[in-house]
Write a protein that holds these residues in place. Structure first.
Motif, PDB file in Angstrom:
ATOM      1  N   LEU A   1       0.845  -1.193   0.000  1.00 60.07           N
ATOM      2  CA  LEU A   1       0.000   0.000   0.000  1.00 60.07           C
ATOM      3  C   LEU A   1       0.884   1.247   0.000  1.00 60.07           C
ATOM      4  CD1 LEU A   1      -2.727  -0.994   2.641  1.00 60.07           C
ATOM      5  CD2 LEU A   1      -2.917  -1.045   0.142  1.00 60.07           C
ATOM      6  N   PRO A   2       0.448   2.296  -0.721  1.00 61.82           N
ATOM      7  CA  PRO A   2      -0.763   2.374  -1.550  1.00 61.82           C
ATOM      8  C   PRO A   2      -0.620   1.531  -2.809  1.00 61.82           C
ATOM      9  CG  PRO A   2       0.558   4.330  -1.869  1.00 61.82           C
ATOM     10  CD  PRO A   2       1.232   3.563  -0.766  1.00 61.82           C
ATOM     11  N   PRO A   3      -1.738   1.146  -3.432  1.00 64.02           N
ATOM     12  CA  PRO A   3      -1.665   0.289  -4.616  1.00 64.02           C
ATOM     13  C   PRO A   3      -0.852   0.884  -5.757  1.00 64.02           C
ATOM     14  CG  PRO A   3      -3.906   0.414  -3.784  1.00 64.02           C
ATOM     15  CD  PRO A   3      -3.120   1.442  -3.041  1.00 64.02           C
TER      16      PRO A   3
ATOM     17  N   ARG B   1       2.220  -2.600 -11.359  1.00 65.79           N
ATOM     18  CA  ARG B   1       1.328  -3.438 -10.555  1.00 65.79           C
ATOM     19  C   ARG B   1       0.336  -4.192 -11.432  1.00 65.79           C
ATOM     20  NH1 ARG B   1       0.922  -2.271  -5.130  1.00 65.79           N
ATOM     21  NH2 ARG B   1      -0.180  -4.256  -5.060  1.00 65.79           N
ATOM     22  N   ILE B   2      -0.189  -3.518 -12.463  1.00 64.11           N
ATOM     23  CA  ILE B   2      -1.123  -4.181 -13.376  1.00 64.11           C
ATOM     24  C   ILE B   2      -0.418  -5.325 -14.107  1.00 64.11           C
ATOM     25  CG2 ILE B   2      -2.487  -3.892 -15.477  1.00 64.11           C
ATOM     26  CD1 ILE B   2      -3.107  -1.044 -14.508  1.00 64.11           C
TER      27      ILE B   2
ATOM     28  N   ALA C   1       6.536  -7.329 -20.554  1.00 67.50           N
ATOM     29  CA  ALA C   1       6.540  -6.029 -19.881  1.00 67.50           C
ATOM     30  C   ALA C   1       7.292  -6.109 -18.558  1.00 67.50           C
ATOM     31  CB  ALA C   1       5.111  -5.553 -19.647  1.00 67.50           C
ATOM     32  N   HIS C   2       7.044  -7.158 -17.799  1.00 65.36           N
ATOM     33  CA  HIS C   2       7.708  -7.327 -16.507  1.00 65.36           C
ATOM     34  C   HIS C   2       9.210  -7.548 -16.689  1.00 65.36           C
ATOM     35  CE1 HIS C   2       7.621  -8.142 -12.206  1.00 65.36           C
ATOM     36  NE2 HIS C   2       8.415  -9.180 -12.415  1.00 65.36           N
ATOM     37  N   ALA C   3       9.573  -8.337 -17.722  1.00 70.61           N
ATOM     38  CA  ALA C   3      10.989  -8.614 -17.970  1.00 70.61           C
ATOM     39  C   ALA C   3      11.735  -7.344 -18.356  1.00 70.61           C
ATOM     40  CB  ALA C   3      11.135  -9.673 -19.063  1.00 70.61           C
ATOM     41  N   VAL C   4      11.110  -6.506 -19.182  1.00 66.39           N
ATOM     42  CA  VAL C   4      11.747  -5.247 -19.583  1.00 66.39           C
ATOM     43  C   VAL C   4      12.002  -4.365 -18.355  1.00 66.39           C
ATOM     44  CG1 VAL C   4      11.380  -3.086 -20.833  1.00 66.39           C
ATOM     45  CG2 VAL C   4      10.855  -5.273 -21.934  1.00 66.39           C
TER      46      VAL C   4
END
Length: 412
Positions: free
Chosen positions: A114-116, A126-127, A174-177
């Protein structure tokens, strides 16, 4: 003074394992980066093996648009191509399960931070993380259910796994980048960096991080050892204790090799397959012919050694098939010099692949047969008597059994 331990997962002190940390997470992440990339590539190749743009029958994915791009016609050489591709895809996926679970465990505190969202960039991260975690669980769970022959899906496995793969891999890229440069820095660092994964009040360690990594590696090795044998012949096949070796026990003898579903299960009525009642309908440029099994046996016979490989990952070694070349059947209906695509229909009354399409290059290959015999004996009912398709390097479901009709012509 009483210890006031945090009670909410969003509190940094709630997660007390001393194992969590950037280097531990980075090692697992780099392994997954390589492994999931291979899974995605072999998954695309498996998709291509179905010749998805050839006929709606081969690809039942609705509204796939650009995601269903098609790169090339699936080749017939080498004959073991699909067997290798699907064996790697399924076995590697199972081997990576302990690594994936350990990776998810290592970063679970971040799901409750938190916060998100602290910024737009943080919100996007986060998405992507939620899509990554959800997509990974969906793909691995549906994949495991499929190879266990447990079709417990809210729809067809084929489009579910297809769309799930694209969602998961987009989030994965996206996460790997975002994270790979940091992971590499963590691996090169001499000392452990502190970040939000390191507990501010860690519990006493019961195992070192190196020991934990060895434990995860041992779990992956165990998954490999108890599943990889499905792609080999006895006695190695017996080591695949966590994987089905195909469907029901096929028994011994020339027809004693793996099947997924029996003739009785798929509604094949014995009266329809008797020599005095069964006829193969062949349609093409010059019209339609009806051939009995005796008519087919009167044509020139050819023998080929070809394997069978299924999308579930199991396969057999080469079996000796004997029958009529598909291109000779095409010639009987006016396609002497230019064998076209063919649409094959089965006596099978239910199941997603009761019919299938083969591309012209598969029809033209001299090793592609309408098989009448296997290993010197007539096909058994469960292996497709009175006639079945066998094509080099094709997925098992396109090697249609209990063939009733073949329609030659351009299907693209």
């Amino acid at each position: 003074m009483r210890d006031l331990a945090p009670r909410l997962p969003s509190s940094p002190g709630f997660w007390r394992s001393p194992l969590r940390g950037p280097r531990f997470t980075s090692v697992l992440g780099i392994v997954l980066l390589a492994g999931i990339t291979v899974l995605f590539v072999t998954g695309l190749l498996s998709y291509a093996a179905y010749n998805p743009d050839l006929s709606p029958v081969n690809d039942k994915t609705p509204d796939k648009g650009l995601l269903g791009f098609y790169l090339f016609a699936w080749p017939t050489d080498p004959t073991w191509l699909y067997r290798l591709n699907q064996g790697v895809h399924v076995t590697l996926g199972l081997t990576l399960i302990p690594v994936l679970l350990a990776k998810l465990w290592s970063v679970v505190p971040r799901l409750f931070t938190l916060p998100p969202a602290r910024s737009v960039a943080h919100a996007l991260e986060r998405i992507s993380l939620l899509l990554l975690v959800g997509g990974a669980l969906f793909q691995f769970v549906t994949g495991v259910l499929n190879i266990q022959l447990d079709y417990l899906f809210p729809g067809s496995f084929y489009p579910l796994h297809f769309y799930g793969a694209w969602v998961f891999f987009a989030a994965f890229v996206a996460h790997a980048v975002l994270k790979t440069p940091m992971a590499l820095r963590n691996l090169r660092a001499m000392r452990e960096e502190r970040d939000d994964l390191v507990s501010p009040r860690p519990a006493a360690p019961t195992v070192s991080r190196r020991g934990a990594l060895w434990f995860v590696g041992g779990g992956s090795l165990l998954m490999f050892a108890t599943n990889a044998g499905r792609s080999f012949d006895p006695p190695l096949r017996a080591t695949a204790v966590l994987s089905p070796h195909g469907g029901p026990d096929p028994g011994n003898g020339p027809n004693g090799f793996q099947i997924n579903k029996t003739a009785a299960y798929l509604g094949i009525v014995p009266a329809e397959t008797r020599d005095d009642t069964w006829r193969l309908v062949v349609e093409g440029r010059s019209g339609t012919v009806r051939l009995s099994r005796a008519d087919l046996l009167a044509m020139e016979q050819h023998s080929e050694a070809l394997p069978i490989a299924c999308v579930e990952g199991w396969s057999t070694s080469d079996q000796w098939w004997r029958g009529v070349r598909l291109r000779d059947l095409a010639a009987r209906v006016g396609h002497e010099d230019d064998p076209p695509d063919v649409f094959v229909e089965s006596l099978q009354r239910r199941g997603a692949f009761r019919s299938g399409a083969l591309r012209a290059n598969q029809v033209a290959d001299p090793r592609s047969l309408l098989a009448l015999y296997v290993n010197g004996e007539a096909l058994s009912p469960d292996h497709g008597y009175p006639a079945r398709i066998i094509v080099p390097a094709a997925p098992g479901v396109l090697n249609t059994k209990w063939v009733a009709r073949m329609t030659f012509g351009d299907l693209a």
